[in-house]
Structure formats: structure tokens, C-alpha cells
Design a protein around this motif. Structure first.
Motif, PDB file in Angstrom:
ATOM      1  N   ASN A  79       0.840  -1.190   0.000  1.00 40.99           N
ATOM      2  CA  ASN A  79       0.000   0.000   0.000  1.00 40.99           C
ATOM      3  C   ASN A  79       0.878   1.243   0.000  1.00 40.99           C
ATOM      4  OD1 ASN A  79      -2.596  -1.403   0.325  1.00 40.99           O
ATOM      5  ND2 ASN A  79      -1.752  -1.990   2.310  1.00 40.99           N
ATOM      6  N   ILE A  83      -3.727   3.430   4.956  1.00 42.69           N
ATOM      7  CA  ILE A  83      -5.022   2.766   4.856  1.00 42.69           C
ATOM      8  C   ILE A  83      -5.729   2.791   6.201  1.00 42.69           C
ATOM      9  CG2 ILE A  83      -4.315   1.266   2.970  1.00 42.69           C
ATOM     10  CD1 ILE A  83      -4.041  -0.997   5.021  1.00 42.69           C
ATOM     11  N   PHE A  87      -9.445  -2.676   5.973  1.00 41.04           N
ATOM     12  CA  PHE A  87      -9.066  -2.565   4.567  1.00 41.04           C
ATOM     13  C   PHE A  87     -10.002  -3.444   3.748  1.00 41.04           C
ATOM     14  CE2 PHE A  87      -5.464  -3.223   1.312  1.00 41.04           C
ATOM     15  CZ  PHE A  87      -5.900  -2.130   0.580  1.00 41.04           C
TER      16      PHE A  87
END
Length: 207
Positions: A79, A83, A87
Motif C-alpha cells: 500500500n 489505509i 481494509f
């Protein structure tokens, strides 16, 4: 005739500089991590340092930044943006799409306040992205939340899963339709009688 339309991705894999994510931000290993990094790199011959890019993904490898970027953008497990706590990855590949993943994606985004794939809720609880096949085609449509699969989804059960995570609880992973794993939704159609041999005719200790 069945017409299949694949929705365009709503986010780009191209990097866009942000205040918290740009080449001008300095990076240094902690002393402990530097020792660990050098230990990992020592496992590879000098001409194959690039093989350590996945466990390290940093400039210590003496690699062009583009080589690291190629790996980071190819694997969805990496990522490149912060995040949320949960997720949410919505599969929209063909099997899931044929089973209604377009509606599931719309449900997820609307239920979380009108998000678009690639965005995070303002409270930081959810990030939503659109992904390719997660390997649960027989239980389509499905989503992945953190490390768990939620399958056989409808808009109603999708909302229930999201609501549970929103309250800080973890719903039971797997099919949300009531069936076990990937069993036939119409019930058992094979092996409906007691199987014969070889155990039927073996000595008791081998039956």
C-alpha cells in the motif's frame, strides 16, 4: 446475447506526490532495522540484490527508484497510501462481476458515506479498493476485509458485514449465505449413499 461491461478503475496506480508521500521525505533505518536489512541482503549474491526488494523495498538496494516502484505497484499487498483500520478489497473480476460484484462495490462505497475506490473514510476506519481475483470464484461475489474473506454476498449481507466492523466486532468469515465453504447451494448431489470398498472388505483394523 450476454453483454459484459467491465467498469473502469476509479483510481490510478500512477504516483502523485503528496505532503506525506514524496521523494523529498528523508528515510533512515533505525540501528536495529539496519542490521536486519543488511542481514537480509547478505542472503543474495551482489548481482542479485534486487531479489531483496520485496522484503525491503528501500534505497539501500542501490536500485533505480523505478525498479522499486514497479514492484510496489504490481502487488496489491503493498500500500502506497495510508489505509484505514479495516481494509476492504472488493473483487470485480469476471466471475464476481457475473454474480453481482458491481452492485456489491456500489453498496460498499455508498454505505461508507459515498467513498470512491481508493479512498478512506474521514474517521479512518475503512479504506476501499477494487481488486482482481482473490481466488474464491465459486463463492462469488466476495470481498476481503483485512485478512478474511466474506463470500456469497448480497447488498444486505454486505452492509451487515460493514456494520459489524464499524461497531468494532468481527463477523464470521466465509459464506454469508448459510452454506458451508463451497458446498452445492442446491444440496448434496453426489456421494449420497454409503461408499463401497476398499474399507468395506478389509480387515477390521484397516476399515
Amino acid at each position: 446475447m450476454l453483454t459484459v461491461v467491465k467498469l473502469a478503475r476509479h483510481f490510478s496506480t500512477a504516483h502523485r506526490d503528496k505532503p506525506y508521500n514524496n521523494p523529498g521525505i528523508s528515510f533512515e533505518f533505525t540501528p536495529e532495522n539496519l542490521i536486519r536489512a543488511n542481514e537480509i541482503i547478505s542472503h543474495y549474491p551482489p548481482q542479485y540484490k534486487k531479489a531483496a526488494v520485496i522484503p525491503l523495498l528501500d534505497l539501500l538496494l542501490e536500485m533505480p527508484p523505478m525498479r522499486v516502484y514497479e514492484v510496489a505497484t504490481f502487488y496489491t499487498m503493498f500500500n502506497r497510501e495510508p489505509i484505514g483500520e479495516n481494509f476492504v478489497q472488493v473483487c470485480t473480476t469476471t466471475p464476481c462481476m457475473l454474480r453481482g460484484s458491481t452492485e456489491i462495490l456500489k453498496t460498499v462505497c455508498s454505505h461508507l458515506g459515498g467513498l470512491k475506490p481508493g479512498e478512506t473514510t474521514k474517521d479512518g476506519k475503512f479504506t476501499v479498493i477494487e481488486v482482481e481475483c482473490q481466488g474464491a470464484c465459486s463463492n462469488a461475489p466476495m470481498i476481503v476485509v483485512n485478512d478474511d474473506f466474506y463470500e456469497d454476498l448480497t447488498p444486505t449481507t454486505t452492509k451487515a458485514v460493514l456494520d459489524a466492523f464499524s461497531k468494532g466486532t468481527k463477523p464470521k468469515p466465509g459464506p454469508q449465505s448459510g452454506r458451508q465453504t463451497s458446498e452445492n447451494s442446491a444440496g448434496l448431489t453426489a456421494l449420497t449413499t454409503k461408499p463401497y470398498g476398499p474399507g468395506e472388505h478389509c480387515q477390521p483394523e484397516f476399515q
